[in-house]
Design a protein around this motif. Structure first.
Motif, PDB file in Angstrom:
ATOM      1  N   ASP A 118       0.835  -1.203   0.000  1.00 46.01           N
ATOM      2  CA  ASP A 118       0.000   0.000   0.000  1.00 46.01           C
ATOM      3  C   ASP A 118       0.868   1.251   0.000  1.00 46.01           C
ATOM      4  OD1 ASP A 118      -2.625   1.352   0.246  1.00 46.01           O
ATOM      5  OD2 ASP A 118      -1.838   1.979   2.201  1.00 46.01           O
ATOM      6  N   LEU A 119       1.981   1.210   0.709  1.00 39.86           N
ATOM      7  CA  LEU A 119       2.900   2.349   0.735  1.00 39.86           C
ATOM      8  C   LEU A 119       3.487   2.610  -0.647  1.00 39.86           C
ATOM      9  CD1 LEU A 119       4.453   4.524   2.280  1.00 39.86           C
ATOM     10  CD2 LEU A 119       6.178   2.790   2.830  1.00 39.86           C
ATOM     11  N   VAL A 120       3.794   1.556  -1.373  1.00 35.16           N
ATOM     12  CA  VAL A 120       4.309   1.712  -2.738  1.00 35.16           C
ATOM     13  C   VAL A 120       3.273   2.418  -3.607  1.00 35.16           C
ATOM     14  CG1 VAL A 120       4.967   0.491  -4.841  1.00 35.16           C
ATOM     15  CG2 VAL A 120       5.846  -0.276  -2.632  1.00 35.16           C
ATOM     16  N   GLN A 121       2.015   2.004  -3.489  1.00 37.14           N
ATOM     17  CA  GLN A 121       0.951   2.624  -4.287  1.00 37.14           C
ATOM     18  C   GLN A 121       0.766   4.093  -3.917  1.00 37.14           C
ATOM     19  OE1 GLN A 121      -0.413   1.011  -6.901  1.00 37.14           O
ATOM     20  NE2 GLN A 121       1.046  -0.580  -6.289  1.00 37.14           N
ATOM     21  N   LYS A 122       0.855   4.405  -2.646  1.00 42.56           N
ATOM     22  CA  LYS A 122       0.706   5.798  -2.217  1.00 42.56           C
ATOM     23  C   LYS A 122       1.915   6.628  -2.663  1.00 42.56           C
ATOM     24  CE  LYS A 122      -3.208   5.182  -0.141  1.00 42.56           C
ATOM     25  NZ  LYS A 122      -3.397   3.742  -0.459  1.00 42.56           N
ATOM     26  N   SER A 123       3.081   6.005  -2.767  1.00 43.03           N
ATOM     27  CA  SER A 123       4.268   6.700  -3.277  1.00 43.03           C
ATOM     28  C   SER A 123       4.072   7.060  -4.743  1.00 43.03           C
ATOM     29  CB  SER A 123       5.509   5.809  -3.127  1.00 43.03           C
ATOM     30  OG  SER A 123       5.739   5.479  -1.777  1.00 43.03           O
ATOM     31  N   ILE A 124       3.515   6.124  -5.499  1.00 38.00           N
ATOM     32  CA  ILE A 124       3.249   6.353  -6.922  1.00 38.00           C
ATOM     33  C   ILE A 124       2.259   7.500  -7.093  1.00 38.00           C
ATOM     34  CG2 ILE A 124       2.238   5.355  -9.012  1.00 38.00           C
ATOM     35  CD1 ILE A 124       3.286   2.617  -8.019  1.00 38.00           C
ATOM     36  N   ASP A 125       1.206   7.496  -6.274  1.00 39.21           N
ATOM     37  CA  ASP A 125       0.198   8.562  -6.355  1.00 39.21           C
ATOM     38  C   ASP A 125       0.819   9.935  -6.117  1.00 39.21           C
ATOM     39  OD1 ASP A 125      -1.724   6.663  -6.828  1.00 39.21           O
ATOM     40  OD2 ASP A 125      -2.530   6.667  -4.788  1.00 39.21           O
ATOM     41  N   LEU A 126       1.656  10.029  -5.101  1.00 39.40           N
ATOM     42  CA  LEU A 126       2.283  11.310  -4.767  1.00 39.40           C
ATOM     43  C   LEU A 126       3.186  11.779  -5.902  1.00 39.40           C
ATOM     44  CD1 LEU A 126       2.794  13.578  -2.767  1.00 39.40           C
ATOM     45  CD2 LEU A 126       4.482  12.117  -1.620  1.00 39.40           C
ATOM     46  N   CYS A 127       3.943  10.867  -6.464  1.00 39.53           N
ATOM     47  CA  CYS A 127       4.837  11.219  -7.567  1.00 39.53           C
ATOM     48  C   CYS A 127       4.053  11.581  -8.826  1.00 39.53           C
ATOM     49  CB  CYS A 127       5.788  10.059  -7.865  1.00 39.53           C
ATOM     50  SG  CYS A 127       7.014   9.777  -6.567  1.00 39.53           S
ATOM     51  N   TYR A 128       2.909  10.962  -9.015  1.00 37.07           N
ATOM     52  CA  TYR A 128       2.035  11.262 -10.155  1.00 37.07           C
ATOM     53  C   TYR A 128       1.622  12.736 -10.138  1.00 37.07           C
ATOM     54  CZ  TYR A 128      -2.395  11.036 -12.887  1.00 37.07           C
ATOM     55  OH  TYR A 128      -3.425  11.256 -13.777  1.00 37.07           O
ATOM     56  N   VAL A 129       1.132  13.172  -8.989  1.00 35.55           N
ATOM     57  CA  VAL A 129       0.632  14.549  -8.885  1.00 35.55           C
ATOM     58  C   VAL A 129       1.735  15.570  -9.155  1.00 35.55           C
ATOM     59  CG1 VAL A 129      -0.401  16.248  -7.343  1.00 35.55           C
ATOM     60  CG2 VAL A 129      -1.149  13.864  -7.237  1.00 35.55           C
ATOM     61  N   VAL A 130       2.909  15.346  -8.605  1.00 33.33           N
ATOM     62  CA  VAL A 130       3.999  16.315  -8.725  1.00 33.33           C
ATOM     63  C   VAL A 130       4.629  16.299 -10.113  1.00 33.33           C
ATOM     64  CG1 VAL A 130       6.277  16.969  -7.864  1.00 33.33           C
ATOM     65  CG2 VAL A 130       4.501  16.224  -6.267  1.00 33.33           C
ATOM     66  N   ASN A 131       4.751  15.126 -10.720  1.00 34.93           N
ATOM     67  CA  ASN A 131       5.483  14.998 -11.982  1.00 34.93           C
ATOM     68  C   ASN A 131       4.608  14.995 -13.224  1.00 34.93           C
ATOM     69  OD1 ASN A 131       8.499  14.459 -11.335  1.00 34.93           O
ATOM     70  ND2 ASN A 131       7.394  13.185  -9.865  1.00 34.93           N
ATOM     71  N   PHE A 132       3.308  15.152 -13.068  1.00 37.97           N
ATOM     72  CA  PHE A 132       2.426  15.118 -14.240  1.00 37.97           C
ATOM     73  C   PHE A 132       2.840  16.218 -15.225  1.00 37.97           C
ATOM     74  CE2 PHE A 132      -1.276  15.518 -16.866  1.00 37.97           C
ATOM     75  CZ  PHE A 132      -1.801  14.237 -16.912  1.00 37.97           C
ATOM     76  N   PRO A 133       2.881  15.903 -16.527  1.00 42.87           N
ATOM     77  CA  PRO A 133       3.365  16.862 -17.541  1.00 42.87           C
ATOM     78  C   PRO A 133       2.641  18.201 -17.500  1.00 42.87           C
ATOM     79  CG  PRO A 133       3.072  14.703 -18.502  1.00 42.87           C
ATOM     80  CD  PRO A 133       2.478  14.624 -17.134  1.00 42.87           C
ATOM     81  N   LYS A 134       3.395  19.262 -17.397  1.00 44.30           N
ATOM     82  CA  LYS A 134       2.804  20.595 -17.331  1.00 44.30           C
ATOM     83  C   LYS A 134       2.085  20.992 -18.614  1.00 44.30           C
ATOM     84  CE  LYS A 134       6.098  22.792 -14.138  1.00 44.30           C
ATOM     85  NZ  LYS A 134       7.074  23.897 -14.040  1.00 44.30           N
ATOM     86  N   ALA A 135       2.538  20.473 -19.739  1.00 41.57           N
ATOM     87  CA  ALA A 135       1.962  20.873 -21.015  1.00 41.57           C
ATOM     88  C   ALA A 135       0.690  20.106 -21.353  1.00 41.57           C
ATOM     89  CB  ALA A 135       2.984  20.681 -22.139  1.00 41.57           C
ATOM     90  N   GLU A 136       0.329  19.123 -20.526  1.00 40.25           N
ATOM     91  CA  GLU A 136      -0.845  18.303 -20.795  1.00 40.25           C
ATOM     92  C   GLU A 136      -2.014  18.698 -19.899  1.00 40.25           C
ATOM     93  OE1 GLU A 136      -0.897  16.141 -23.171  1.00 40.25           O
ATOM     94  OE2 GLU A 136       1.233  15.953 -23.629  1.00 40.25           O
TER      95      GLU A 136
END
Length: 219
Positions: A118-136
């Motif tokens: 579950d911690l791995v999945q929550k890590s992915i979620d956090l990284c998703y929000v921060v790293n999502f492409p700015k141009a998209e």
């Protein structure tokens, strides 16, 4: 971002450097006008212009087209930053809170495997929000109406981006690492987010924003 920097380098090295200087970081309209002028010049006077001039103008034209891509990218980033600022802000807070809860659960369970996963999945979620492409167009990680048609249509795109984050998190190639995120860092002004080469063309989000009623924030 690497690709954008490479294109910028080609722009700076292409064409007439003195002519190009006034178009670096210029607006799209100014660049488009100069492109049209050069295209007309080459169409009308190609037969009468010296070969050296033709080569020079063609190189400048290529450099201008690349710079136009950069200008349009900057415009999309500015527009998306304004449009999706609040949803990304709230999703970052939610993802960080859930990550901390999952981390606490791992510590209290003394390394229970389910809690670790579950911690791995929550890590992915956090990284998703921060790293999502700015141009998209931002695809919300926590949509509010998963049952509607628009949400079903975009679920594949959301999953594809999330899978890409998981891959880059594992490889250690995210623009902003999990460790940096936990220390409070975000994408810098020049950063555009994770690259999309690994996302299939049928799943890659449209670059042009849709109408407000289709905004992922409200899905």
């Amino acid at each position: 971002m690497v690709e954008a920097q490479q294109k910028r380098k080609r722009v700076r090295n292409g064409g007439n450097s003195l002519e190009m200087a006034q178009f670096i970081d210029a607006g799209s309209n100014k660049i488009k006008k100069r492109i049209r002028d050069l295209e007309r010049l080459l169409t009308r006077k190609r037969d009468s212009l010296p070969d050296t001039i033709i080569v020079e103008k063609e190189r400048t034209l290529e450099a201008l087209r690349l710079e136009l891509e950069n200008a349009q990218l900057r415009t999309r980033i500015r527009r998306n930053a304004k449009k999706y600022h609040m949803v990304r802000f709230f999703e970052r807070k939610k993802a960080l809170r859930r990550y901390k809860q999952a981390l606490k659960a791992v510590e209290e369970s003394e390394g229970d495997q389910k809690c670790k996963e579950d911690l791995v999945q929550k890590s992915i979620d956090l990284c998703y929000v921060v790293n999502f492409p700015k141009a998209e167009k931002y695809i919300a990680l926590y949509p509010t109406n998963d049952g509607d048609t628009a949400s079903i249509k975009t679920e594949g795109k959301r999953t594809a981006f999330r899978d890409l984050v998981a891959k880059q998190l594992k490889e250690g190639t995210l623009p902003v690492s999990l460790e940096d995120i936990l220390s409070g860092k975000k994408l810098d002004k020049e950063g555009v987010g994770m690259t999309l080469e690994a996302v299939g063309a049928d799943q890659k989000p449209d670059i042009v924003d849709s109408a407000p009623e289709d905004d992922e924030f409200f899905e």
